[in-house]
Design a protein around this motif. Structure first.
Motif, PDB file in Angstrom:
ATOM      1  N   ALA A  51       0.833  -1.207   0.000  1.00 26.26           N
ATOM      2  CA  ALA A  51       0.000   0.000   0.000  1.00 26.26           C
ATOM      3  C   ALA A  51       0.863   1.249   0.000  1.00 26.26           C
ATOM      4  O   ALA A  51       0.593   2.209  -0.746  1.00 26.26           O
ATOM      5  N   ASP A  52       1.916   1.252   0.833  1.00 27.54           N
ATOM      6  CA  ASP A  52       2.815   2.405   0.858  1.00 27.54           C
ATOM      7  C   ASP A  52       3.530   2.572  -0.480  1.00 27.54           C
ATOM      8  O   ASP A  52       3.759   3.699  -0.947  1.00 27.54           O
ATOM      9  N   TYR A  53       3.894   1.463  -1.105  1.00 25.74           N
ATOM     10  CA  TYR A  53       4.552   1.530  -2.416  1.00 25.74           C
ATOM     11  C   TYR A  53       3.595   2.102  -3.460  1.00 25.74           C
ATOM     12  O   TYR A  53       3.993   2.922  -4.301  1.00 25.74           O
ATOM     13  N   ALA A  54       2.303   1.702  -3.379  1.00 32.03           N
ATOM     14  CA  ALA A  54       1.313   2.216  -4.323  1.00 32.03           C
ATOM     15  C   ALA A  54       1.124   3.720  -4.143  1.00 32.03           C
ATOM     16  O   ALA A  54       1.024   4.468  -5.121  1.00 32.03           O
ATOM     17  N   VAL A  55       1.088   4.193  -2.885  1.00 31.74           N
ATOM     18  CA  VAL A  55       0.956   5.634  -2.626  1.00 31.74           C
ATOM     19  C   VAL A  55       2.163   6.378  -3.183  1.00 31.74           C
ATOM     20  O   VAL A  55       2.026   7.445  -3.800  1.00 31.74           O
ATOM     21  N   SER A  56       3.352   5.799  -2.972  1.00 31.92           N
ATOM     22  CA  SER A  56       4.565   6.435  -3.490  1.00 31.92           C
ATOM     23  C   SER A  56       4.530   6.535  -5.007  1.00 31.92           C
ATOM     24  O   SER A  56       4.905   7.574  -5.591  1.00 31.92           O
TER      25      SER A  56
ATOM     26  N   ALA B 180      -7.478  11.381  -7.058  1.00 32.10           N
ATOM     27  CA  ALA B 180      -6.938  11.150  -5.715  1.00 32.10           C
ATOM     28  C   ALA B 180      -7.979  10.556  -4.774  1.00 32.10           C
ATOM     29  O   ALA B 180      -7.679   9.660  -3.980  1.00 32.10           O
ATOM     30  N   GLU B 181      -9.223  11.038  -4.876  1.00 34.91           N
ATOM     31  CA  GLU B 181     -10.267  10.543  -3.974  1.00 34.91           C
ATOM     32  C   GLU B 181     -10.577   9.077  -4.267  1.00 34.91           C
ATOM     33  O   GLU B 181     -10.770   8.277  -3.343  1.00 34.91           O
ATOM     34  N   ASP B 182     -10.606   8.706  -5.557  1.00 27.41           N
ATOM     35  CA  ASP B 182     -10.862   7.307  -5.914  1.00 27.41           C
ATOM     36  C   ASP B 182      -9.717   6.415  -5.453  1.00 27.41           C
ATOM     37  O   ASP B 182      -9.940   5.284  -4.987  1.00 27.41           O
ATOM     38  N   PHE B 183      -8.487   6.905  -5.590  1.00 23.14           N
ATOM     39  CA  PHE B 183      -7.324   6.110  -5.178  1.00 23.14           C
ATOM     40  C   PHE B 183      -7.325   5.911  -3.666  1.00 23.14           C
ATOM     41  O   PHE B 183      -7.034   4.816  -3.168  1.00 23.14           O
ATOM     42  N   GLN B 184      -7.678   6.954  -2.923  1.00 23.69           N
ATOM     43  CA  GLN B 184      -7.743   6.836  -1.463  1.00 23.69           C
ATOM     44  C   GLN B 184      -8.845   5.867  -1.038  1.00 23.69           C
ATOM     45  O   GLN B 184      -8.667   5.078  -0.098  1.00 23.69           O
ATOM     46  N   ALA B 185      -9.973   5.897  -1.739  1.00 24.16           N
ATOM     47  CA  ALA B 185     -11.057   4.959  -1.434  1.00 24.16           C
ATOM     48  C   ALA B 185     -10.623   3.527  -1.721  1.00 24.16           C
ATOM     49  O   ALA B 185     -10.974   2.598  -0.983  1.00 24.16           O
TER      50      ALA B 185
ATOM     51  N   SER C  88       4.152 -11.858   3.551  1.00 29.25           N
ATOM     52  CA  SER C  88       3.506 -11.539   4.833  1.00 29.25           C
ATOM     53  C   SER C  88       3.706 -10.084   5.216  1.00 29.25           C
ATOM     54  O   SER C  88       2.783  -9.426   5.720  1.00 29.25           O
ATOM     55  N   MET C  89       4.911  -9.566   4.992  1.00 27.78           N
ATOM     56  CA  MET C  89       5.189  -8.174   5.360  1.00 27.78           C
ATOM     57  C   MET C  89       4.562  -7.191   4.386  1.00 27.78           C
ATOM     58  O   MET C  89       4.107  -6.120   4.784  1.00 27.78           O
ATOM     59  N   SER C  90       4.497  -7.558   3.116  1.00 29.10           N
ATOM     60  CA  SER C  90       4.015  -6.607   2.113  1.00 29.10           C
ATOM     61  C   SER C  90       2.502  -6.418   2.153  1.00 29.10           C
ATOM     62  O   SER C  90       2.002  -5.381   1.714  1.00 29.10           O
ATOM     63  N   ILE C  91       1.753  -7.405   2.666  1.00 28.45           N
ATOM     64  CA  ILE C  91       0.293  -7.285   2.674  1.00 28.45           C
ATOM     65  C   ILE C  91      -0.237  -6.717   3.982  1.00 28.45           C
ATOM     66  O   ILE C  91      -1.454  -6.626   4.170  1.00 28.45           O
ATOM     67  N   GLN C  92       0.641  -6.320   4.889  1.00 25.37           N
ATOM     68  CA  GLN C  92       0.191  -5.744   6.153  1.00 25.37           C
ATOM     69  C   GLN C  92      -0.486  -4.399   5.918  1.00 25.37           C
ATOM     70  O   GLN C  92      -0.186  -3.686   4.962  1.00 25.37           O
ATOM     71  N   LYS C  93      -1.435  -4.076   6.812  1.00 28.12           N
ATOM     72  CA  LYS C  93      -2.058  -2.759   6.739  1.00 28.12           C
ATOM     73  C   LYS C  93      -1.018  -1.702   7.074  1.00 28.12           C
ATOM     74  O   LYS C  93      -0.291  -1.823   8.057  1.00 28.12           O
ATOM     75  N   PRO C  94      -0.926  -0.636   6.283  1.00 32.40           N
ATOM     76  CA  PRO C  94       0.092   0.393   6.520  1.00 32.40           C
ATOM     77  C   PRO C  94      -0.247   1.277   7.707  1.00 32.40           C
ATOM     78  O   PRO C  94      -1.364   1.257   8.229  1.00 32.40           O
ATOM     79  N   ALA C  95       0.740   2.036   8.120  1.00 34.35           N
ATOM     80  CA  ALA C  95       0.506   3.010   9.189  1.00 34.35           C
ATOM     81  C   ALA C  95      -0.496   4.058   8.719  1.00 34.35           C
ATOM     82  O   ALA C  95      -0.539   4.430   7.551  1.00 34.35           O
ATOM     83  N   ASP C  96      -1.338   4.496   9.657  1.00 38.86           N
ATOM     84  CA  ASP C  96      -2.389   5.443   9.286  1.00 38.86           C
ATOM     85  C   ASP C  96      -1.831   6.773   8.816  1.00 38.86           C
ATOM     86  O   ASP C  96      -2.372   7.408   7.915  1.00 38.86           O
ATOM     87  N   TRP C  97      -0.737   7.215   9.427  1.00 36.61           N
ATOM     88  CA  TRP C  97      -0.226   8.544   9.111  1.00 36.61           C
ATOM     89  C   TRP C  97       1.258   8.472   8.771  1.00 36.61           C
ATOM     90  O   TRP C  97       2.108   8.453   9.637  1.00 36.61           O
ATOM     91  N   SER C  98       1.544   8.396   7.490  1.00 33.22           N
ATOM     92  CA  SER C  98       2.910   8.498   6.998  1.00 33.22           C
ATOM     93  C   SER C  98       3.006   9.777   6.170  1.00 33.22           C
ATOM     94  O   SER C  98       1.984  10.404   5.841  1.00 33.22           O
ATOM     95  N   GLN C  99       4.201  10.180   5.821  1.00 34.14           N
ATOM     96  CA  GLN C  99       4.380  11.423   5.061  1.00 34.14           C
ATOM     97  C   GLN C  99       3.682  11.342   3.711  1.00 34.14           C
ATOM     98  O   GLN C  99       3.012  12.296   3.289  1.00 34.14           O
ATOM     99  N   ASP C 100       3.797  10.207   3.043  1.00 32.28           N
ATOM    100  CA  ASP C 100       3.155  10.058   1.737  1.00 32.28           C
ATOM    101  C   ASP C 100       1.640  10.090   1.852  1.00 32.28           C
ATOM    102  O   ASP C 100       0.944  10.665   1.004  1.00 32.28           O
ATOM    103  N   ARG C 101       1.113   9.468   2.912  1.00 30.22           N
ATOM    104  CA  ARG C 101      -0.339   9.458   3.082  1.00 30.22           C
ATOM    105  C   ARG C 101      -0.874  10.848   3.443  1.00 30.22           C
ATOM    106  O   ARG C 101      -1.999  11.209   3.064  1.00 30.22           O
TER     107      ARG C 101
END
Length: 385
Positions: free
Chosen positions: A83-88, A99-104, A348-361
């Protein structure tokens, strides 16, 4: 609800990891067969059991890794999350979506999980009830099969004991099988085999090999997990593969013994199948024992969506005649499986839910707010003439 969310997330992650690992395993197996390189069945079984243990332990490994990231013992650059990679990639312009569709889209899993846990009327309630009903149903079946097996063992005649291994004679057993309790191991032999000393000797070699391989313990573990993975088709693919390799590996080890005649062993399997089929037809449904906590010499009961007992028996006889199996040193085998373990942990590590608040998010959220503000402001503008 936070703890429940975490447990359910682990549950979903385990199912996804199991599915992807099963695909990787089957792909590697087919690739090796295509190039004519086949590992010995004992090696394949050991690798398959080892990989399953890694899958079950992967949430603990991921939790430790994430803790090391939080305390900065591991650099943040080594964080692995799809998820973080996709946001990046989105922020770099690699994904063309509003952006709104991607966030949804990113929040789809969280909303789906929340709807199930809160039993939201509709799809969430339906899935929640399906999971609960399946767990209760398969859990009840598991208990019933354990009770049936215990009842079967209690009706057997004590024959011999050697340490923790107890040999039992049964007038009702369809085929010979192995089972275990918390301490003791049991080998159940149909009484009529006493009149066939040659077959009896081969049967005991086969069942003792199952005990040495720890097959009964693995069978118990898989059956205990069935109520949790009952809806996942890849669990049944994995279990079927374990059952297939378990019997082939056992046959291979018994046939390698210098005092075992290969033809006599194959004929013993055929005679056991014939006797088992006759006995199955004669017995009523209440006399049948489920395969929970037991490993039979061979299967004589048809199972839905699986190969017939006749096909399995034919495959076992054909496998005994194959001689082009590689028997690598266990050190080399372990070295070869390290990439697969790495793949499991990476998944296992890549499918984890990301942190709610990162710089990219935060940047993505800002873009979404700007798009919304632009939409609101556009309503107040006069149309161009």
């Amino acid at each position: 609800m936070t703890l429940l969310n975490q447990v359910f997330d682990i549950y979903i992650d385990l199912n996804i990891t199991l599915a992807l690992t099963a695909v990787v395993w089957l792909t590697v197996k087919l690739s090796m067969a295509r190039f004519g390189r086949r590992l010995a069945f004992t090696v394949q079984l050991g690798l398959l059991n080892g990989l399953f243990a890694v899958i079950i332990l992967s949430p603990a490994v991921v939790a430790v890794y994430q803790h090391l990231l939080v305390v900065e013992m591991v650099p943040a650059a080594l964080s692995i999350n799809l998820a973080d990679y996709a946001v990046s990639q989105y922020l770099r312009g690699g994904i063309a979506l509003p952006a709104e569709d991607f966030q949804a889209l990113l929040g789809l899993r969280s909303r789906f999980t929340e709807s199930i846990l809160t039993m939201t009327p509709g799809l969430g309630l339906g899935i929640a009830l399906f999971l609960i009903a399946g767990f209760i149903g398969f859990g009840t079946r598991l208990v019933i099969n354990f009770v049936r097996l215990n009842r079967m063992l209690s009706t057997c005649h004590d024959w011999r004991r050697n340490g923790r291994v107890q040999l039992l004679l049964s007038d009702r057993a369809i085929v010979p099988f192995s089972a275990r309790g918390l301490i003791r191991h049991y080998v159940v032999v149909p009484s009529e085999l006493l009149a066939k000393p040659d077959d009896l000797k081969l049967v005991l070699k086969h069942e003792f090999q199952h005990l040495r391989q720890g097959d009964v313990a693995w069978e118990i573990g898989l059956e205990l997990l069935r109520p949790f993975f009952f809806w996942n088709p890849f669990f049944y693919v994995w279990k079927s593969e374990v059952e297939r390799l378990r019997e082939l590996a056992c046959d291979q080890k018994v046939a390698e013994h210098s005092q075992v005649d290969l033809k006599a062993y194959c004929m013993c399997l055929l005679r056991a199948a014939q006797a088992g089929l006759r006995k199955r037809q004669a017995q009523t449904a209440r006399d049948r024992v489920g395969n929970v906590a037991s490993v039979a010499l061979l299967e004589v009961q048809d199972r839905l969506l699986r190969r017939s007992p006749a096909q399995k028996l034919r495959r076992r006889v054909e496998a005994l005649l194959e001689t082009n199996r590689l028997r690598p040193h266990w050190g080399l085998a372990c070295l070869a499986v390290l990439p697969m373990i790495a793949v499991i942990l990476l998944i296992s590590m890549s499918i984890q839910k990301p942190a709610d608040w990162s710089q990219d998010r935060l940047m993505l959220s800002a873009i979404v707010n700007l798009e919304r503000l632009e939409t609101i402001n556009s309503f107040g503008q006069r149309p161009l003439r």
